[in-house]
Design an enzyme around this catalytic site. Structure first.
Site, PDB file in Angstrom:
ATOM      1  N   GLY A 176       0.348  -1.749  -0.124  1.00  0.00           N
ATOM      2  CA  GLY A 176      -0.029  -0.018  -0.217  1.00  0.00           C
ATOM      3  C   GLY A 176       0.706   1.093  -0.021  1.00  0.00           C
TER       4      GLY A 176
ATOM      5  N   ASP B 166      -4.884  -5.137  -5.937  1.00  0.00           N
ATOM      6  CA  ASP B 166      -4.066  -6.745  -5.421  1.00  0.00           C
ATOM      7  C   ASP B 166      -4.782  -8.417  -5.228  1.00  0.00           C
ATOM      8  OD1 ASP B 166      -0.508  -5.647  -4.948  1.00  0.00           O
ATOM      9  OD2 ASP B 166      -1.242  -8.518  -4.707  1.00  0.00           O
TER      10      ASP B 166
ATOM     11  N   ASP C  38      -7.647 -10.579  -8.573  1.00  0.00           N
ATOM     12  CA  ASP C  38      -6.051 -10.791  -9.620  1.00  0.00           C
ATOM     13  C   ASP C  38      -6.710  -9.772 -10.682  1.00  0.00           C
ATOM     14  OD1 ASP C  38      -5.548 -11.659 -11.707  1.00  0.00           O
ATOM     15  OD2 ASP C  38      -5.128 -13.888 -10.886  1.00  0.00           O
TER      16      ASP C  38
ATOM     17  N   ASP D  46       2.462  -1.519 -10.666  1.00  0.00           N
ATOM     18  CA  ASP D  46       3.613  -1.845 -10.005  1.00  0.00           C
ATOM     19  C   ASP D  46       3.397  -3.749  -9.867  1.00  0.00           C
ATOM     20  OD1 ASP D  46       6.501  -0.865  -9.111  1.00  0.00           O
ATOM     21  OD2 ASP D  46       5.333  -1.203  -6.768  1.00  0.00           O
TER      22      ASP D  46
ATOM     23  N   LYS E 219       5.095  -0.321 -14.510  1.00  0.00           N
ATOM     24  CA  LYS E 219       6.891  -1.207 -14.006  1.00  0.00           C
ATOM     25  C   LYS E 219       7.235  -2.407 -15.039  1.00  0.00           C
ATOM     26  CE  LYS E 219       6.910  -4.012 -10.394  1.00  0.00           C
ATOM     27  NZ  LYS E 219       7.468  -4.179  -8.864  1.00  0.00           N
TER      28      LYS E 219
HETATM   29  C1  LIG Z   1       6.342  -4.816  -5.589  1.00  0.00           C
HETATM   30  S1  LIG Z   1       4.880  -5.212  -5.418  1.00  0.00           S
HETATM   31  C2  LIG Z   1       3.709  -3.872  -5.014  1.00  0.00           C
HETATM   32  C3  LIG Z   1       3.533  -2.681  -4.285  1.00  0.00           C
HETATM   33  C4  LIG Z   1       2.713  -1.816  -4.092  1.00  0.00           C
HETATM   34  N1  LIG Z   1       2.947  -0.828  -5.502  1.00  0.00           N
HETATM   35  C5  LIG Z   1       3.443  -0.638  -3.062  1.00  0.00           C
HETATM   36  O1  LIG Z   1       3.948   0.509  -3.450  1.00  0.00           O
HETATM   37  O2  LIG Z   1       3.349  -1.221  -2.038  1.00  0.00           O
HETATM   38  C6  LIG Z   1       3.871  -6.145  -6.094  1.00  0.00           C
HETATM   39  C7  LIG Z   1       2.147  -6.733  -6.029  1.00  0.00           C
HETATM   40  O3  LIG Z   1       1.873  -7.110  -7.283  1.00  0.00           O
HETATM   41  C8  LIG Z   1       0.613  -8.275  -7.014  1.00  0.00           C
HETATM   42  N2  LIG Z   1       0.201  -9.157  -8.140  1.00  0.00           N
HETATM   43  C9  LIG Z   1       0.981  -9.902  -8.962  1.00  0.00           C
HETATM   44  N3  LIG Z   1      -0.078 -10.591  -9.638  1.00  0.00           N
HETATM   45  C10 LIG Z   1      -1.107  -9.726 -10.058  1.00  0.00           C
HETATM   46  C11 LIG Z   1      -2.671  -9.882 -10.438  1.00  0.00           C
HETATM   47  N4  LIG Z   1      -2.286 -10.689 -11.131  1.00  0.00           N
HETATM   48  N5  LIG Z   1      -3.522  -9.126 -10.064  1.00  0.00           N
HETATM   49  C12 LIG Z   1      -3.729  -8.316  -8.674  1.00  0.00           C
HETATM   50  N6  LIG Z   1      -2.307  -8.161  -8.420  1.00  0.00           N
HETATM   51  C13 LIG Z   1      -1.439  -8.982  -8.303  1.00  0.00           C
HETATM   52  C14 LIG Z   1       1.089  -8.862  -5.873  1.00  0.00           C
HETATM   53  O4  LIG Z   1       0.742  -9.637  -5.404  1.00  0.00           O
HETATM   54  C15 LIG Z   1       2.385  -7.626  -5.582  1.00  0.00           C
HETATM   55  O5  LIG Z   1       1.384  -7.064  -3.738  1.00  0.00           O
END
Ligand SMILES: C[S@@+](CC[C@H](N)C(=O)[O-])C[C@H]1O[C@@H](n2cnc3c(N)ncnc32)[C@H](O)[C@@H]1O
Length: 197
Positions: free
Chosen positions: A51, A71, A89, A113, A153
Site C-alpha cells: 500500500g 491486488d 486478480d 506496480d 513497471k
Molecule cells: C511490488 S508489489 C507492489 C507494491 C506497491 N506498489 C506498494 O507500493 O506497496 C507487486 C504486487 O503485485 C501483485 N500482483 C501480482 N500479480 C497480480 C495480479 N495478477 N493481480 C493483481 N495483483 C497482482 C502482488 O500481489 C504484489 O502485491
C-alpha cells in the site's frame, strides 16, 4: 556495497516516514519529474499491496480525490478516507463493474506496480508477462479517460519490445524512467505514458 547502502537509505526512510514500502519513493520521484497526478483526481493503482503507492497517491490527490487499489493479496487497511483497496486478480477484474460503483466514469491516472510471479523458465515467464500485460491494457482501455496518464513497471524480457510498441500505439508520449529508489542491480524501469489516445 553501493546497493546495500542504497537499500538501507530508502528502507530506513520509509520506516521513519511511515510508508509501507520503499516503492513510495519511486512514485514520488516519477511525480516530481513528470507531474502526472492532480489534486482532486481519481487514480487506480494495480498491484497495490502492501500500500505505499496508495499512501503517496492519497496525499497527492488530497481529500477531494479518490484512490482505488487492486491486488491479488489483501492490502492491510489504511486510515485515509480517500483510499479503497479491493482484493482481486487483475486477470479476472472487470473494470466497468468497479467504475459502476464510483461517482465518475473513468480514472485520470492508472499506476501499475504489479510484479508477476515468475518461474525462471523464459518461455513460461514471457507467456505470463504477456497475459498479465494484456489484462492491464484491457483495464487501461476501459478505465482510463482519453488524455489520461499511465505508469507501469516493466522488466527487461524478450517481450519488452512488444510492450513498448503497444504503449506507443496507445499514448501520445512514452518515456522510460529508472528511479534512484530502484535497486541499482535491478533491471526494473517504469514506463511513463502520457495522453491516452
Ligand atoms: C511490488 S508489489 C507492489 C507494491 C506497491 N506498489 C506498494 O507500493 O506497496 C507487486 C504486487 O503485485 C501483485 N500482483 C501480482 N500479480 C497480480 C495480479 N495478477 N493481480 C493483481 N495483483 C497482482 C502482488 O500481489 C504484489 O502485491
Amino acid at each position: 556495497m553501493g546497493r546495500f547502502v542504497l537499500k538501507d537509505t530508502f528502507y530506513k526512510k520509509a520506516k521513519q516516514e511511515g510508508f509501507r514500502a520503499r516503492s513510495a519513493y519511486k512514485l514520488k520521484e516519477i511525480e516530481t519529474k513528470f507531474h502526472i497526478v492532480r489534486k482532486g483526481g481519481a487514480v487506480l493503482d494495480l498491484g497495490c499491496s502492501p500500500g505505499s503507492f496508495l499512501q503517496v497517491l492519497s496525499e497527492m490527490v488530497g481529500e477531494k480525490g479518490t484512490v482505488v487499489g487492486i491486488d491479488i493479496l489483501p492490502t492491510p487497511p489504511l486510515p485515509a478516507k480517500n483510499i479503497t483497496a479491493i482484493q482481486g486478480d487483475i486477470r479476472e477484474t472487470d473494470i466497468s463493474a468497479i467504475l459502476s460503483g464510483l461517482p465518475f466514469t473513468s480514472f485520470d491516472v492508472i499506476t501499475c506496480d504489479i510484479a508477476p510471479n515468475l518461474s525462471g523458465i523464459r518461455e513460461v515467464d514471457d507467456a505470463r508477462i504477456e497475459e498479465l500485460f494484456g489484462s492491464v491494457v484491457k483495464t487501461v482501455e476501459g478505465g482510463l479517460k482519453p488524455g489520461g496518464h499511465f505508469i507501469i513497471k516493466s522488466f527487461f524480457t524478450t517481450v519488452q519490445k512488444n510492450i513498448t510498441d503497444e504503449l506507443k500505439r496507445r499514448f501520445e508520449k512514452v518515456s522510460t524512467y529508472k528511479p534512484a529508489a530502484s535497486r541499482s542491480v535491478s533491471s526494473e524501469v517504469y514506463f511513463v505514458c502520457m495522453g491516452k489516445k
